[in-house]
Enzyme design. Structure first.
Site, mmCIF file in Angstrom:
data_model
loop_
_atom_site.group_PDB
_atom_site.id
_atom_site.type_symbol
_atom_site.label_atom_id
_atom_site.label_comp_id
_atom_site.label_asym_id
_atom_site.label_seq_id
_atom_site.Cartn_x
_atom_site.Cartn_y
_atom_site.Cartn_z
ATOM 1 N N TYR A 1 0.846 -1.196 0.000
ATOM 2 C CA TYR A 1 0.000 0.000 0.000
ATOM 3 C C TYR A 1 0.883 1.249 0.000
ATOM 4 O O TYR A 1 0.724 2.157 -0.829
ATOM 5 C CB TYR A 1 -0.922 -0.004 1.228
ATOM 6 C CG TYR A 1 -1.607 1.311 1.467
ATOM 7 C CD1 TYR A 1 -2.592 1.774 0.592
ATOM 8 C CD2 TYR A 1 -1.263 2.120 2.558
ATOM 9 C CE1 TYR A 1 -3.214 2.990 0.798
ATOM 10 C CE2 TYR A 1 -1.887 3.332 2.767
ATOM 11 C CZ TYR A 1 -2.858 3.768 1.888
ATOM 12 O OH TYR A 1 -3.468 4.967 2.086
HETATM 13 O O1 LIG Z 1 -2.157 7.265 7.938
HETATM 14 C C1 LIG Z 1 -2.059 6.474 7.037
HETATM 15 O O2 LIG Z 1 -1.209 6.592 6.203
HETATM 16 C C2 LIG Z 1 -2.966 5.275 6.960
HETATM 17 O O3 LIG Z 1 -3.809 5.242 8.098
HETATM 18 C C3 LIG Z 1 -4.568 4.090 8.242
HETATM 19 O O4 LIG Z 1 -3.693 3.009 8.493
HETATM 20 P P1 LIG Z 1 -3.326 2.672 9.992
HETATM 21 O O5 LIG Z 1 -2.586 3.787 10.628
HETATM 22 O O6 LIG Z 1 -2.678 1.338 9.962
HETATM 23 O O7 LIG Z 1 -4.763 2.634 10.695
HETATM 24 P P2 LIG Z 1 -5.572 1.447 11.356
HETATM 25 O O8 LIG Z 1 -5.733 0.304 10.462
HETATM 26 O O9 LIG Z 1 -6.800 2.040 11.916
HETATM 27 O O10 LIG Z 1 -4.626 0.986 12.571
HETATM 28 C C4 LIG Z 1 -4.347 1.886 13.643
HETATM 29 C C5 LIG Z 1 -3.469 1.190 14.658
HETATM 30 O O11 LIG Z 1 -4.190 0.116 15.251
HETATM 31 C C6 LIG Z 1 -3.444 -1.076 15.177
HETATM 32 N N1 LIG Z 1 -4.383 -2.211 15.039
HETATM 33 C C7 LIG Z 1 -5.112 -2.360 13.913
HETATM 34 C C8 LIG Z 1 -6.003 -3.373 13.788
HETATM 35 C C9 LIG Z 1 -6.144 -4.303 14.823
HETATM 36 O O12 LIG Z 1 -6.930 -5.262 14.761
HETATM 37 N N2 LIG Z 1 -5.408 -4.121 15.956
HETATM 38 C C10 LIG Z 1 -4.515 -3.095 16.081
HETATM 39 O O13 LIG Z 1 -3.860 -2.977 17.142
HETATM 40 C C11 LIG Z 1 -2.529 -0.911 13.994
HETATM 41 O O14 LIG Z 1 -1.399 -1.709 14.141
HETATM 42 C C12 LIG Z 1 -2.219 0.578 14.064
HETATM 43 O O15 LIG Z 1 -1.151 0.785 14.941
HETATM 44 C C13 LIG Z 1 -5.395 3.831 7.002
HETATM 45 O O16 LIG Z 1 -6.007 2.561 7.056
HETATM 46 C C14 LIG Z 1 -4.613 3.979 5.724
HETATM 47 O O17 LIG Z 1 -5.479 3.891 4.612
HETATM 48 C C15 LIG Z 1 -3.881 5.287 5.766
HETATM 49 O O18 LIG Z 1 -3.187 5.572 4.621
#
Ligand SMILES: O=C(O)[C@H]1O[C@H](OP(=O)(O)OP(=O)(O)OC[C@H]2O[C@@H](n3ccc(=O)[nH]c3=O)[C@H](O)[C@@H]2O)[C@H](O)[C@@H](O)[C@@H]1O
Length: 431
Positions: free
Chosen positions: A242
Site C-alpha cells: 500500500y
Molecule cells: O495514515 C495512514 O497513512 C494510513 O492510516 C490508516 O492506516 P493505519 O494507521 O494502519 O490505521 P488502522 O488500520 O486504523 O490501525 C491503527 C493502529 O491500530 C493497530 N491495530 C489495527 C487493527 C487491529 O486489529 N489491531 C490493532 O492494534 C494498527 O497496528 C495501528 O497501529 C489507514 O487505514 C490507511 O489507509 C492510511 O493511509
C-alpha cells in the site's frame, strides 16, 4: 516467392504447370482444392471463435469496471447542475472517491461554501457498500451528483471533462488499508497506480488543465525512525505494498508535473478518523467489537512497546484539503503541452500528537461506557509500522493548517455518530 512455392501455390490458375497426365492433374487439383477449402474454413472458424472470445472478454472487463450507467442529455444536465459554481471566485471540482470517507466530507464542505462539485465513485465492496450508498444519499440531498464509475475508465473521465471545465480535481479514489495489501495486491496496483495514470492522462490533455490535489499517505515514511516525520525525510523504505503504491503515486504525479505542467499537491494523511469513517480501520472495528462484547486484537510492537498513531480528525483533514485547493497554483500546460514550470507540493496532514493504541481503546471504553475485551498480540509482519508522528510546520505556513481536535473530542463525535447510524440509540443491536 521461391520457385518451389510458386509451383505448389500458384498465384494465378494459369500459371499451374500441367506436365503430368490429365487424370493425375485433375486428382491433384481436386485434392488441393478441397484441402485449401478446408484450410479456409478452419481459418474462418478460428477467426470467428477468437472474435467471439475477445468480445466476451471486452464485455466482462467492461461490465466489471466501466458500467455504462452514464451519458445522455439528462445525465449531462445533472453533471452540469452539480458542477455549477455558486459564489464569485469559486471552483468546479471533480472529487474522485466521493462516496468514501474523506471524499464525502470534502465534497460537503466545498458545496456548502458555493463551489461546484461532481463526485465519482466505483462503490466497490472493499468494505460494506451500503455505507457508501448512505453517504451518497447524504451528498445527493445537498445537491451533489455522484457518477458511478471507475478512475480507470478514460472514456468516462474524458466525457466529464467535455461536459465541465473543471478547475480542480480532488483525487481521493484509492484502494486504502495497509494490511489488506497482502490479501489483494493487484487491487492496489489497479486503483493507486493504473487509475492514477489514467486520471493524469485525461487531466494533462484537458483544456484548461485542472490543478490536482490528491491523497498520499503517512505510510510512505515506512521504516523512517526520525521523529516527527517531515516532508523532506526519506520515503524509500515502504513497509507495505500500500505504502509503495502511494509513494509511486508521488513519483508519478511528479512526472506529470514536470512534463505536462500539471499543478500537483500530494497530501500525506495521518490515520484519519471520525463520523462516516471506514469500517476497516481500528477505531471503527474496535467500537463494533466492544459493543458486541467481542475481543479486540491489540497489536504490540517489538520488546512489548505499544504502537502509536498520529490520529487526525476528519474536520481537520477537510480544512487541509480545502486549504490545498485554495492555494493550488494553476496548471501551466495546454493541449497536452507544458507552457512553463508548475507548482508541485507535498504536505503532511497530521495532528502532531501521537496516541498509543491501548489509549485509543481506553477512550472508546469511556465514550461507550463499556469495557473492551483486550487481546494483546504481537504485531503481525503484515505491513504495519510501529508509530507515526507528523511535523506540520510546512502546511501550517503554506496552507494555514492548524488541527484543533484532540482524540478525546474526536472519538466522542465518532461514537455519537456510530450509535445513531447503527441504531443503538433506538435499542437496536447490529451484528
Ligand atoms: O495514515 C495512514 O497513512 C494510513 O492510516 C490508516 O492506516 P493505519 O494507521 O494502519 O490505521 P488502522 O488500520 O486504523 O490501525 C491503527 C493502529 O491500530 C493497530 N491495530 C489495527 C487493527 C487491529 O486489529 N489491531 C490493532 O492494534 C494498527 O497496528 C495501528 O497501529 C489507514 O487505514 C490507511 O489507509 C492510511 O493511509
Amino acid at each position: 516467392m521461391s520457385l518451389l512455392e510458386e509451383e505448389l501455390f500458384p498465384s494465378t490458375p494459369g500459371k499451374f504447370k500441367i506436365d503430368r497426365g490429365h487424370t493425375m492433374s485433375r486428382h491433384f487439383h481436386r485434392c488441393f482444392a478441397s484441402t485449401s477449402t478446408m484450410f479456409l474454413w478452419a481459418l474462418f472458424l478460428i477467426a470467428l471463435t477468437a472474435s467471439y472470445l475477445s468480445f466476451q472478454s471486452f464485455i466482462d472487463s467492461g461490465s466489471k469496471y466501466f458500467s455504462a450507467s452514464w451519458g445522455g442529455i439528462q445525465w449531462e444536465k445533472q453533471v452540469r447542475n452539480s458542477a455549477q459554481i455558486q459564489r464569485s471566485g469559486g471552483m468546479s471540482v471533480l472529487v474522485t472517491g466521493a462516496a468514501g470517507f474523506v471524499g464525502t466530507h470534502v465534497s460537503l464542505a466545498l458545496k456548502k461554501r458555493g463551489d461546484g462539485v461532481i463526485g465519482l465513485d466505483n462503490f466497490n465492496n472493499y468494505y460494506d457498500p451500503s455505507l457508501k450508498r448512505a453517504r451518497k444519499s447524504l451528498l445527493n440531498k445537498r445537491g451533489i451528483y455522484i457518477v458511478e464509475g471507475d478512475v480507470n475508465d478514460a472514456r468516462l473521465l474524458t466525457k466529464l471533462f467535455d461536459v465541465v471545465a473543471f478547475t480542480h480535481v480532488m483525487h481521493l479514489a484509492a484502494q486504502a488499508g495497509v494490511r489488506y495489501a497482502m490479501k489483494n495486491p493487484h487491487s492496489y496496483v489497479h486503483s493507486n497506480i493504473a487509475g492514477l495514470v489514467t486520471l493524469l492522462e485525461v487531466c494533462k490533455s484537458a483544456n484548461p488543465q485542472p490543478a490536482i490535489v490528491w491523497a498520499s499517505s503517512s505510510s510512505v515514511y515506512g521504516l523512517n525512525e526520525k521523529v516527527p516525520f517531515s516532508e523532506s525525510d526519506r520515503t524509500d523504505q515502504p513497509a507495505s505494498l500500500y505504502a509503495a503504491t502511494k509513494k509511486a503515486g508521488e513519483e508519478i504525479t511528479h512526472t506529470y508535473n514536470h512534463i505536462y505542467g500539471l499543478s500537483v499537491t500530494g497530501l500525506r494523511f495521518f490515520t484519519v478518523y471520525g463520523p462516516w469513517g471506514r469500517p476497516d480501520m481500528a477505531y471503527f472495528s474496535f467500537t463494533r467489537n466492544i459493543l458486541q462484547g467481542k475481543p479486540i486484537p491489540i497489536y504490540r510492537g517489538k520488546n512489548g512497546v505499544d504502537l502509536a498513531r498520529d490520529f487526525t480528525f476528519i474536520d481537520d483533514i477537510v480544512k487541509g484539503c480545502v486549504g490545498s485547493l485554495d492555494t493550488a497554483g494553476k496548471s501551466t500546460g495546454s493541449g497536452g503541452k507544458k507552457r512553463g514550470p508548475a507548482q508541485y507540493r507535498i504536505f503532511n496532514l497530521g495532528n502532531t500528537s501521537p496516541v498509543t493504541v491501548p489509549t485509543l481503546v481506553s477512550i472508546l471504553e469511556k465514550h461507550l461506557k463499556m469495557k473492551a475485551k483486550r487481546n494483546i498480540v504481537d504485531m503481525p509482519g503484515n505491513g504495519d509500522v510501529p508509530f507515526t508522528h507528523a511535523n506540520i510546520s510546512l502546511p501550517r505556513r503554506e496552507l494555514g493548517y492548524k488541527p484543533t481536535t484532540d482524540l478525546q473530542t474526536g472519538l466522542k463525535k465518532f461514537v455519537k455518530w456510530y450509535l445513531a447510524y447503527y441504531g443503538y440509540n433506538r435499542g437496536k443491536v447490529v451484528n
